[in-house]
Structure formats: C-alpha cells, structure tokens
Enzyme design. Structure first.
Site, short mmCIF file in Angstrom:
data_model
loop_
_atom_site.label_atom_id
_atom_site.label_comp_id
_atom_site.label_asym_id
_atom_site.label_seq_id
_atom_site.Cartn_x
_atom_site.Cartn_y
_atom_site.Cartn_z
N GLU A 158 12.92 5.78 3.16
CA GLU A 158 11.55 5.29 2.99
C GLU A 158 11.56 4.38 1.69
OE1 GLU A 158 8.35 6.44 -0.05
OE2 GLU A 158 8.70 8.34 1.21
N HIS A 159 12.40 4.84 0.77
CA HIS A 159 12.36 3.91 -0.26
C HIS A 159 12.96 2.75 -0.02
CE1 HIS A 159 11.58 6.27 -4.30
NE2 HIS A 159 11.33 6.88 -3.22
N HIS A 178 13.58 10.44 3.18
CA HIS A 178 12.84 9.95 1.97
C HIS A 178 13.68 8.75 1.41
CE1 HIS A 178 12.01 10.41 -2.53
NE2 HIS A 178 10.66 9.87 -1.87
N GLU A 235 13.41 10.92 -9.13
CA GLU A 235 12.11 11.59 -8.70
C GLU A 235 12.28 12.96 -8.37
OE1 GLU A 235 9.06 10.98 -4.94
OE2 GLU A 235 10.81 9.52 -4.99
#
Lengths: 444, 478
Positions: free
Chosen positions: B91-92, B88, B168
C-alpha cells in the site's frame, strides 16, 4: 510548474480551473433571534438531519483559576449529566432514545458545543440543548464520576508520548500564562474543583453576549428563530470574563529531553507564530504548506520520510489562538535517528528562511489550498464547524466566497517575507520525549 | 459525558494529518433503516467491466464533490506465511513510480488538483481513495488505473519505505502499551487463522520484506477482477461507467483464485493475556469472543443479533455495562461493548472496562473487581435475556445512525467498499436493515448464549508492575 498527464490513458488535459464556491448555492442566512442575536443558517432539506454548533466565545480553559486548572473541561463533562428535572441517567436516556447527539468541548479560548438531531425530534433536541446549558444539575454523584473520568484521562494521556511532548512544550513557551497550562487539568487540580466552582463557571461564562450559534440542515429560519430563542432566552445578557493578556510565546531555544522508556522519540518543535488576524496570515499559510503542512507535498516530508525513511509522519502547522500564535511541528522517529531528524528539520528551516520557496511550490500550494476548500463543506456537521470557526474569527458570511481569493492573491515576495519573519532555525525550541541517542538536553 | 481518547479541542494541536496509513480498527457497521418508517434504500448502481472489475456508484448531488475509491480484495490475512506486513507495505509502495509517473508524482498531482487522498489496509482489504471536486474525477480514475498494474518499483525504493512502515509500527504499536495488548489478544483469539497476525506485521518479519515478495504479491492480487471501484457524490452511474470503460476498462490482469485461508479450530479453552508494562498509568481489561461475521460462522441473523446485543450491553451511557460498573457500582470510569462482524471470515465481540483511579498498590485489586462485575452483568444477561424495550430502543438508535451516515459520501463509499471486500453482495449490505429489524429478544439471548462462552474468549489485562516498596533508608549513609 505545469503538471502534464497527457501521457496517461485517458488523456486528461489539466488546466487550472477556478474552483467553484464551496457548496452549490450554499446560501448562508443571517437569522435575527429575539434576545440571542444573529444565528447563521444553511438550509438543506435533502436529509432529515439538523446540526447545530455553538460556542461561548472567551469561555475556554484560559478562564480557569490557577489552582483549578481543568475547570472548564470539568464543566464540559457535566452539562449532559443531568439538567432541569432530569437526572443524569434520565437525561442520557432521553438523548439516546431520540438519537440526539450532544457534546461539549473546550479549548484555551472558547467553550464549544455540538448537537445533532433528526428533524422529527428537533423541538426536544433544542430544549435539551438549552437545558444542559441553562440548568445543569451538578449532582454530587455525577461530579464524583466525571472527576474520576478526568483523572483517568490525564493518566491515560501520560501513556501518549506525543501528548506529553505537546503539553510540556506549551508549559515552557508560556510561563505564567494560561496557555502554558493543560486544558484537561492536572492530577493536583482536578480533585480541588468543587460543585460551587462548576456552578460559578457556568453562571459567569455562559451568556447571550458571547454565544455564537450556527445551524445547518432540515429546518427553516422561522423555526430556528423560535427554537433558539426558547432554548437560550434564560441565559444572562453578559458574561463575566477575566481578561486574558496577549503574549508572544517564549519557547527556549535548544533541546530538552524528557526520558521515557519507548523505542520511538516523539519530538515537538516550534517557534513564535502569528495570530489569525495578522495581515500575513495567508502568506504564512502558504509558506507552512510548503515547509511541513502539505503532507507529501511538503519539504520536510520529502527530506525526512521520502528520501531517508526516518519517520512515518513529520508535519508543521500554524496554531493561532486569540492571544498568541505559534508555528508548531512534530515528528516521531526511532531513538537513534532523533539527532538526524532534528538536524534535517533545522537545516530545511534555515534554507527556507534564507532562500524562500520557488514559484512552482507557490503554485502547487495555491492549487491545493483553493481546490480542497470545498471538501471541508461535505456534511452538515462539517459545514456547521466551518461556519462556527469563521464566526469565532469575527468574519462575515461572505468569507466563504472570498477566502480562495485571499489565497490566490498571495505573492512569492509575501511568502518569502513570511519565511524570513517566522523561520529562525536557531531559535527553534525542541522537546524530545523518549530515549534518543546522540543528543542530550541543552536547556533546562 | 465521556471523555473520548481523542477529544477535538482547539488546543495546541497540529492542524493537519496526512498519512498513507493503516486503518485503525473497525468502521461503523452499516446501520439499518426502520421497517416502520423504512427510508428508501440508498440508491446504488452496480456494473461489471469486461475485465471483471466491479463498478459501484452512489449518486449524491448536494455538493459538487466526489469520493473516488479503489478497493482490492486482498489484505493482511492473504499474505504468504512469514511475510507479515506485506499488504500494508505494498500500500505504501503504490505511491512510488509507475511507467508514467515519477516517484512522488501521484501525490503531487492529487494535491495540485485540490484533492485529499490516502489509503488504508486491513485484514481483508486494501483501499485507495481521493476526495476531489467532481470535475477532477476523470483524472483520478486515470491515475488509479495506471497504478493498478503499472507500478515500476526499483529495488532502491524498498529499503527506505521499509524503514517508514517500521517507524509506523513503533508509533502505533510499540510506543503504546494498550496497542500492544490488543495485538497480543488478537494473536491469542485466533489460533490458526491469519487474523492472529497484526495488519502492520511482526517487526522481525517486516525487516525481512524484500523487493521480490512485494512484486509477486502485487502481480498476484492487483488486477481488475480483484478490484472494486466505488464512487460516491455528484455523479450518475452512466457517466462513471463511461469513464471507467475508458480507464479501468483498458487494464488487463490475471484472474485470481478463491480466497482460501486456514480455518479456525473450535475453541476449547479460555485464554488470558496479561501485559505488564512500566509505562501504564491507566489499567484496563478487555475481552474478545470469537464470533460469526455477516458472511460466515453463524446461524442466519446471528451476527445481527450480536450487533443489537453490543448496543444493549455496552453502547453508550445508558447501556447495561456502563450503568452497572460506572454509575451504580462506581468501579469503572468507562465500560463498553461492541460487535465486529465486518470480516470475510470470523468476527469478534468485544467488552472493555477501565477501573476508577487509585493507588498503584491497589491496581490489581480494582481491576479484579471490574472483571468480576463484568462477568456478573454477562451472567445475568445469559440467564434472563434482554427485554423487548431494550431491543426496540437499540434498534431505533441503529436506524438513526443509518440516517446520519447518509450525510457523508465518504461513509457511504466505505460501507459499500467494506461490505463488498468482505464477501457480501450489494443486496446483502442494503438488506442488513431488514435483518436487524427481524431481531427479537429471544434471538439476542440465543446469540449471547452461543457466543459469550468462556472457552471462546481471550481476556486481556493491562497493568503496571507491582510497585516496589521504597526503602526509606536508601541513599542515607549508615
């Protein structure tokens, strides 16, 4: 500003193309329906699906009596719990066996409904839709069950700090006005609502005079005319609505902290905004895009998230209602950076107020706002939702074609005037839910 | 009507959401079409480029728009040990600079072309997508091809974005007790398999994610042979293939090995997870059973039988659980069940119920009654099975859901992307329909008996602390 990507492998040359109308030959027909008025229809026979969106204009939560806040929402939860000769389980089974989806929702201003059906079940789908609105049963056991569900939803929302922050922000911005009350009701008011209240609301607020309907999909005008007339003819002609006064929001400038044992402060911030019919709507929309409405293209996202990693999300939006308008924002940031986030947002707001935006930012905003418009018309339910929103604002069918022209026409001067008018950084009302360090309440 | 947690009302809600974010939970499984009135299969064309990249095209000419997605067959379950959150995090970071684009330029170009874009990460996949007018498709393809192997991260990109993903995590998980419970339940359901690690990562490990681990992960997994392009909308297969050859076809990268992950031992003990949190106002119970996925872990047709079971047991207001707990016994405000077979490895079958409101003093008692009743409904099902009528009705709803899903090019693209990244073939994704149609009442009962066993389950309870009886004399001077 010119974005060039000629160095990319495919060598795509970017020119600003005029975007085509939202859907290829999306022909909006205005179908007159005996006794009901005009229905907007977009025919699309490529799939055996029909989507219907409707609203009773002005029949939203703002109509709730003071001690019965949540009444409109309660009614919305009861309409599919039995109607006519079908009790709750029979009604639900009919919907489920025919794969008809039916749901109702409530905002401050309007009472809305959505129905989706396969073409082959259209007659029964329209009949059930009409029945749910004309002849809801409001059986005692169902009322008790839905009451518990509403209370559970309120309890559950207490666990969502962002929801708490929005609710408390509104309460302070609209003292004594319906917009300051929670649409879903309060723990004290939901138990006070009776069957008589529910029935009286439905009788008074649902009428042909405030009904707006749009239909999209696998059906033609003749059939729309017949099915809609059959479904809604039993409604009274005129609704009985309580006038809701216009009000300019009065959010108190300064910071209010509501203590909650959570690691991330949820902050809602806002200012008085504008309504949708304001002549400056489009300049304000462009301004908002650049400030915090444009995701990664916005200044706030750049300053708060990209440069400093203080938040996952920071955003602003214009929130227009029938009787008031707001410019609202939200950010979630760890407790010990709440002060920094507030300072940065305040500074960026002041900067935009004083210096406006650049020509390149204006250009970028216009390209996104015009270019993304067709994407909102991708499915039958989405087309229906767009058309309903257009009708609720009182626009004509040509709005869809004209809308991008309104954006294109916005000038830098208009945008910057809008920033001057709306962005008073010292007047921002901040509501923090969490355990922020380094700040404390400056207002009650 | 049931009040969903996020009902869309034109309220004081913000109009925009945009996030480079985490996929929240399972997508709708691909729903079947009916044998009796078998709709034509969705037209899907599939190609393979010379470098091994798969190209999947779903033409739909209703509007001049297109969904462009690149799916990588790598997710959080493929992370090296101790580096949770890495997939993840990458992904950022994919939105940072490349050899051709400055930091932030990717998003800027997409936005200025009227595009909406985002990305999401799950256990088995990472996906990047843009929704654009069809004439912008070539540009989107060149942008995605560029960052497939052209990312040029700098060490200073790491620290600030790491704060963003930790923020997040605070937002999605730590600020929300129900999410914390879910996380704990997955950690208990999977004892050895990496599905026991949350997609977003454990906080301590996220804080230690560094430049080198990101780069190594990127180089190992972001390569054409590990990627699938899915394009749905106003295009033809031939046209997309030509564009793909000019863009993705030029990308070179290593071959990836097979996805080998630790297995999951045969479960032997029922587990209970009890999360007591002072923030809880609405208690709940949830149960997860270890279940087969479409790809592995079950007998032929078992995952599909469980899909039908989920619909019968807890799919809506006429389901067995809802009728019994909410309507008849008035013990719960909500009750549901679902099957999640969309996984590369094992899936799960879930049950959920929330007790009716009451005083804090009786929370535990009301939750206990709910759980007892859930057990009773399940026991009856195991003993007596399901009726032919129930099975037929469930199937017909699933068929309709399939027709509805065809209305959205985004949904179609996701169905195929998710299926392909979890080890299915296009034929298997499309023939799910036939397999559902083959489900019999006997198959549903057999699947229920094999999967709904206590030792395969984790039961989670979410509760506030036991209230302390207030001393009415407190604060009063004696």
């Amino acid at each position: 500003m010119n974005v060039t990507v000629k160095h990319l492998a495919a060598g795509v040359v970017l020119t600003v193309l005029a975007f085509v109308a939202p859907a290829r030959a999306m022909d909006i027909q205005v179908v007159p329906v005996q006794g009901v008025g005009q229905v907007w229809l977009v025919e699309n026979h490529s799939l055996p699906i029909i989507a219907v969106d409707l609203a009773f204009k002005g029949a939203g939560a703002a109509q709730d009596p003071d001690g019965k806040v949540g009444l409109a929402t309660f009614v919305s939860g009861m309409l599919d719990e039995g109607a006519g000769d079908l009790d709750s389980q029979a009604f639900q089974k009919r919907l489920s066996d025919l794969s008809i989806s039916l749901s109702f929702s409530v905002g401050q201003d309007d009472f809305a409904g959505s129905m989706k059906t396969l073409t082959e079940n259209r007659e029964e789908a329209f009949r059930l839709l009409g029945l749910s609105i004309n002849a809801p049963r409001f059986d005692a056991a169902d009322i008790d069950r839905v009451r518990d569900q509403l209370i559970a939803a309120i309890n559950e929302s207490e666990q969502r700090p962002a929801t708490v922050a929005s609710r408390e922000w509104a309460a302070r911005a609209y003292p004594g006005h319906a917009y300051g009350r929670p649409v879903g009701g309060r723990l004290q008011t939901i138990p006070a609502i009776t069957r008589a209240d529910l029935a009286a609301f439905a009788d008074a607020k649902f009428a042909r005079g405030n009904l707006i309907i749009v239909v999209v999909g696998d059906i033609d005008a003749a059939e729309v005319s017949k099915l809609v007339a059959g479904a809604f003819a039993p409604l009274p002609e005129k609704p009985n609505l309580i006038p809701v006064p216009d009000m300019v929001a009065v959010p108190p400038a300064g910071i209010l902290v509501i203590d909650r044992p959570i690691p991330q402060s949820n902050i809602v911030f806002g200012l008085p905004g504008i309504k949708r019919d304001d002549p400056e709507w489009f300049p304000a929309s462009v301004m908002n895009y650049v400030l915090g409405g444009g995701g990664f293209a916005s200044r706030l996202m750049d300053e708060v998230r990209e440069k400093r990693g203080l938040a996952y999300s920071v955003r602003t939006g214009l929130s227009p209602q029938d009787h008031s308008g707001l410019l609202l924002g939200s950010v979630g940031t760890r407790n010990d950076s709440a002060k920094d986030s507030i300072d940065i947002i305040r500074r960026e707001t002041a900067k935009m107020h004083d210096s406006g935006i650049t020509a390149a930012e204006l250009d970028g905003a216009k390209k996104y706002l015009t270019g993304s418009y067709p994407l909102a018309f991708d499915t039958s339910p989405n087309i229906a939702a767009q058309l309903l929103a257009i009708r609720l604002e009182g626009f004509a069918t040509d709005y869809v074609e004209k809308r991008n022209g309104y954006i294109e026409a916005v000038t830098l001067e208009q945008t910057n005037a809008s920033a001057k008018r709306l962005l008073d950084a010292e007047a921002i009302s901040w509501l923090v839910v969490g355990r922020p360090t380094g700040i404390s309440s400056t207002v009650k | 009507m049931r009040f969903a947690k996020n009902k869309a009302v034109k309220n004081l809600a913000l109009a925009v959401t945009l996030s480079i974010g985490l996929s929240a939970g399972a997508m709708m499984p691909f729903a079947p079409a009916n044998a009796s009135e078998m709709a034509a299969k969705i037209p899907v064309q599939s190609y393979q480029l010379k470098n091994g990249m798969q190209i999947v095209v779903i033409p739909d000419h209703r509007a001049p728009i297109v969904t462009h997605m690149v799916w990588y067959k790598v997710g959080s379950a493929d992370e090296p040990g101790g580096r949770s959150g890495l997939a993840h995090f990458l992904e950022h970071l994919m939105f940072k600079r490349t050899g051709k684009l400055k930091d932030g330029e990717f998003s800027k170009i997409v936005s200025e072309n009227g595009g909406q874009h985002n990305a999401f990460t799950s256990y088995d996949m990472t996906a990047y997508y843009q929704d654009v007018a069809v004439d912008r498709l070539p540009l989107m393809m060149s942008l995605e091809a560029d960052r497939m192997t052209g990312l040029k991260l700098k060490p200073e990109d790491i620290a600030s974005e790491r704060q963003v993903i930790i923020e997040e995590r605070r937002m999605r998980t730590e600020n929300n007790p129900a999410s914390l419970l879910n996380e704990q339940m997955m950690a208990s359901l999977f004892l050895a398999h990496p599905y026991h690690i949350p997609v977003i990562g454990w906080k301590d490990e996220m804080e230690a994610l560094d430049y080198k681990s990101v780069i190594d992960f990127y180089k190992a997994h972001y390569t054409p042979s590990n990627a699938i392009l899915v394009v749905a909308g106003d295009v033809t297969g031939d046209a997309v293939l030509k564009l793909a050859e000019k863009t993705y076809g030029k990308v070179r990268g290593p071959e990836v090995g097979p996805r080998v992950r630790p297995g999951e031992p045969t479960p032997v003990a029922a587990r209970r997870v009890i999360l007591v949190d002072e923030r809880v106002r609405q208690p709940l119970m949830q149960r997860l059973y270890l279940a087969p996925s479409y790809r592995v872990g079950g007998t032929p047709g078992e995952a599909e039988a469980l899909d039908v079971l989920g619909e019968i047991l807890g799919g809506g207001s006429t389901s067995r659980l809802y009728r019994r707990l909410v309507v008849d016994k008035k013990l719960a405000t909500e009750a549901a069940a679902w099957n999640d077979a969309s996984a590369y490895d094992l899936g799960s079958f879930g049950v959920y119920a929330a007790p009716v409101p009451g005083s804090a003093a009786t929370d535990r008692d009301r939750l206990q009654k709910v759980e007892t009743e859930v057990d009773s409904v399940i026991r009856e099902l195991l003993t007596h099975g399901v009726t032919a009528d129930e099975v037929a009705r469930a199937k017909s709803r699933m068929i309709a859901a399939e027709v509805y899903s065809r209305d959205s090019i985004t949904t179609l693209a996701r169905v195929f992307g998710q299926g392909l990244t979890t080890g299915l073939t296009i034929d298997q994704i499309q023939s799910w329909t036939d397999r559902i149609n083959a489900v019999t009442p006997e198959a549903v009962q057999a699947a229920a008996r094999s999967i709904l066993q206590d030792q395969r389950s984790v039961t989670g309870l979410l509760l506030p602390p036991v209230p302390v009886v207030a001393n009415t004399m407190a604060g009063v001077k004696q």
